[in-house]
Design a protein around this motif. Structure first.
Motif, PDB file in Angstrom:
ATOM      1  N   ALA A  86       4.483  -7.977   1.075  1.00 45.14           N
ATOM      2  CA  ALA A  86       5.285  -7.188   1.653  1.00 45.14           C
ATOM      3  C   ALA A  86       5.970  -6.336   0.413  1.00 45.14           C
ATOM      4  O   ALA A  86       6.307  -5.096   0.892  1.00 45.14           O
ATOM      5  N   ASP A  87       6.435  -6.839  -0.593  1.00 44.00           N
ATOM      6  CA  ASP A  87       7.025  -6.080  -1.759  1.00 44.00           C
ATOM      7  C   ASP A  87       6.423  -4.889  -2.257  1.00 44.00           C
ATOM      8  O   ASP A  87       6.847  -4.012  -2.479  1.00 44.00           O
ATOM      9  N   SER A  88       5.017  -5.212  -2.243  1.00 42.44           N
ATOM     10  CA  SER A  88       4.091  -4.185  -2.743  1.00 42.44           C
ATOM     11  C   SER A  88       3.873  -3.090  -1.617  1.00 42.44           C
ATOM     12  O   SER A  88       4.111  -1.804  -2.221  1.00 42.44           O
ATOM     13  N   LYS A  89       3.797  -3.251  -0.553  1.00 41.98           N
ATOM     14  CA  LYS A  89       3.621  -2.434   0.574  1.00 41.98           C
ATOM     15  C   LYS A  89       5.058  -1.460   0.631  1.00 41.98           C
ATOM     16  O   LYS A  89       4.989  -0.155   0.743  1.00 41.98           O
ATOM     17  N   GLU A  90       6.127  -2.077   0.506  1.00 41.86           N
ATOM     18  CA  GLU A  90       7.460  -1.452   0.536  1.00 41.86           C
ATOM     19  C   GLU A  90       7.539  -0.505  -0.377  1.00 41.86           C
ATOM     20  O   GLU A  90       8.119   0.787  -0.484  1.00 41.86           O
ATOM     21  N   THR A  91       7.243  -0.929  -1.814  1.00 47.33           N
ATOM     22  CA  THR A  91       7.297   0.010  -2.976  1.00 47.33           C
ATOM     23  C   THR A  91       6.543   1.216  -2.844  1.00 47.33           C
ATOM     24  O   THR A  91       6.749   2.409  -3.338  1.00 47.33           O
TER      25      THR A  91
ATOM     26  N   LYS B 155      -6.133  15.222   1.354  1.00 51.85           N
ATOM     27  CA  LYS B 155      -5.021  14.436   2.287  1.00 51.85           C
ATOM     28  C   LYS B 155      -5.161  12.995   2.265  1.00 51.85           C
ATOM     29  O   LYS B 155      -6.557  12.476   1.898  1.00 51.85           O
ATOM     30  N   PHE B 156      -4.178  12.382   2.437  1.00 53.95           N
ATOM     31  CA  PHE B 156      -4.014  10.874   2.204  1.00 53.95           C
ATOM     32  C   PHE B 156      -3.614  10.135   3.204  1.00 53.95           C
ATOM     33  O   PHE B 156      -2.660  10.308   3.855  1.00 53.95           O
ATOM     34  N   LEU B 157      -4.549   8.934   3.754  1.00 57.29           N
ATOM     35  CA  LEU B 157      -3.964   8.114   4.851  1.00 57.29           C
ATOM     36  C   LEU B 157      -3.740   6.638   4.177  1.00 57.29           C
ATOM     37  O   LEU B 157      -4.720   6.135   3.362  1.00 57.29           O
ATOM     38  N   MET B 158      -2.818   6.167   4.167  1.00 58.95           N
ATOM     39  CA  MET B 158      -2.233   4.967   3.636  1.00 58.95           C
ATOM     40  C   MET B 158      -2.231   4.035   4.901  1.00 58.95           C
ATOM     41  O   MET B 158      -1.249   3.993   5.828  1.00 58.95           O
ATOM     42  N   VAL B 159      -3.064   2.938   4.774  1.00 63.37           N
ATOM     43  CA  VAL B 159      -2.997   1.708   5.953  1.00 63.37           C
ATOM     44  C   VAL B 159      -2.078   0.905   5.342  1.00 63.37           C
ATOM     45  O   VAL B 159      -2.082   0.137   4.128  1.00 63.37           O
ATOM     46  N   SER B 160      -0.700   0.821   5.866  1.00 63.50           N
ATOM     47  CA  SER B 160       0.195  -0.210   5.674  1.00 63.50           C
ATOM     48  C   SER B 160       0.393  -1.124   6.840  1.00 63.50           C
ATOM     49  O   SER B 160      -0.527  -1.462   7.395  1.00 63.50           O
ATOM     50  N   TYR B 161       1.576  -1.617   7.172  1.00 63.24           N
ATOM     51  CA  TYR B 161       1.874  -2.325   8.095  1.00 63.24           C
ATOM     52  C   TYR B 161       3.187  -1.942   8.870  1.00 63.24           C
ATOM     53  O   TYR B 161       4.248  -1.538   8.221  1.00 63.24           O
ATOM     54  N   LEU B 162       3.469  -2.481   9.907  1.00 61.42           N
ATOM     55  CA  LEU B 162       4.423  -2.206  10.941  1.00 61.42           C
ATOM     56  C   LEU B 162       5.972  -2.721  10.284  1.00 61.42           C
ATOM     57  O   LEU B 162       5.772  -3.935  10.003  1.00 61.42           O
ATOM     58  N   GLY B 163       6.624  -1.962  10.139  1.00 63.00           N
ATOM     59  CA  GLY B 163       8.190  -2.431   9.462  1.00 63.00           C
ATOM     60  C   GLY B 163       8.208  -2.803   7.998  1.00 63.00           C
ATOM     61  O   GLY B 163       8.831  -3.343   7.390  1.00 63.00           O
ATOM     62  N   SER B 164       7.116  -2.178   7.228  1.00 66.69           N
ATOM     63  CA  SER B 164       7.055  -2.238   5.771  1.00 66.69           C
ATOM     64  C   SER B 164       8.322  -1.995   4.889  1.00 66.69           C
ATOM     65  O   SER B 164       8.688  -2.396   3.850  1.00 66.69           O
TER      66      SER B 164
END
Length: 225
Positions: A137-142, A113-122
């Motif tokens: 931001a571009d990396s996280k959205e992709t 199982k996988f948990l990805m730590v991103s950010y609010l509104g990515s």
């Protein structure tokens, strides 16, 4: 709570969130391995009770990732360039490294199982391409969009602006950019530990959360405010 997920891989294990999560995971009785980039970080990781795995994730192939990931029940992506090294390093770590990891997860017959730590509104950011934050931001959205299109069992964690405050309660919010919200790193670590101990991940694929008053045990069961 029954701990059916015994072996945890923390990717980016020397980061602030990961180190906070490490001690909590170890205290919860889980077997933690921390993927780190530099040999000089080994002693810090060992002091937290985790097993260090020194690998440069920017050069790992899909097969390399598959070999590593196959040993674990759950993997947590907490790696990030954090603005160090400029645009090239950000894309190498936050985009290419993560995309290769996801491809490896898809390749495995029994992936963790996988948990990805991103950010609010990515997914909905409007960062100017000339802004120094844009590569992140571009990396996280992709990566988040790629993960949403995958067949991996995952959850994207979307905290707000990170602080070093103590962990308190948690509020679930809509995953849209909004000023004024903060999320303590300690709370992110607590959320990782909470989800890592569950037999099943929440049905929600993106969990956006901020400092608030809700109980962590009810995490992902509260409606967005």
């Amino acid at each position: 709570m029954t701990h059916s997920l015994k072996k945890i891989l923390l990717i980016g294990g020397h980061g602030r969130v990961a180190q906070l999560a490490t001690s909590r995971l170890v205290s919860a009785g889980l077997d933690v391995t921390s993927l780190i980039r530099r040999p000089e970080q080994v002693s810090d990781i060992e002091a937290l009770g985790s097993t260090p795995l020194v690998r440069d994730l920017t050069v790992l192939s899909v097969d390399d990732w598959a070999d590593i990931l196959s040993e674990f029940d759950i993997a947590v992506w907490s790696a990030g360039n954090g603005g160090r090294g400029g645009e090239a390093d950000t894309y190498a770590i936050d985009r290419e490294g993560a995309l290769t990891c996801i491809e490896a997860l898809e390749k495995l017959d029994n992936p963790p199982k996988f948990l990805m730590v991103s950010y609010l509104g990515s997914l909905d950011h409007d960062i100017d391409p000339e802004d120094s934050f844009y590569p992140y931001a571009d990396s996280k959205e992709t990566v988040d969009r790629r993960l949403l299109a995958s067949n991996v069992e995952f959850v994207i964690l979307a905290p707000a602006l990170l602080t070093m405050e103590k962990a308190g309660g948690v509020d679930i919010v809509a995953n849209k950019p909004k000023e004024g919200y903060t999320t303590s790193r300690a709370l992110v670590a607590d959320v990782i530990v909470e989800l890592a101990q569950r037999t099943e991940l929440p049905k929600e694929k993106i969990l956006a959360f901020v400092d608030g008053s809700g109980q962590l045990a009810q995490f992902a069961e509260l409606p967005p405010q």
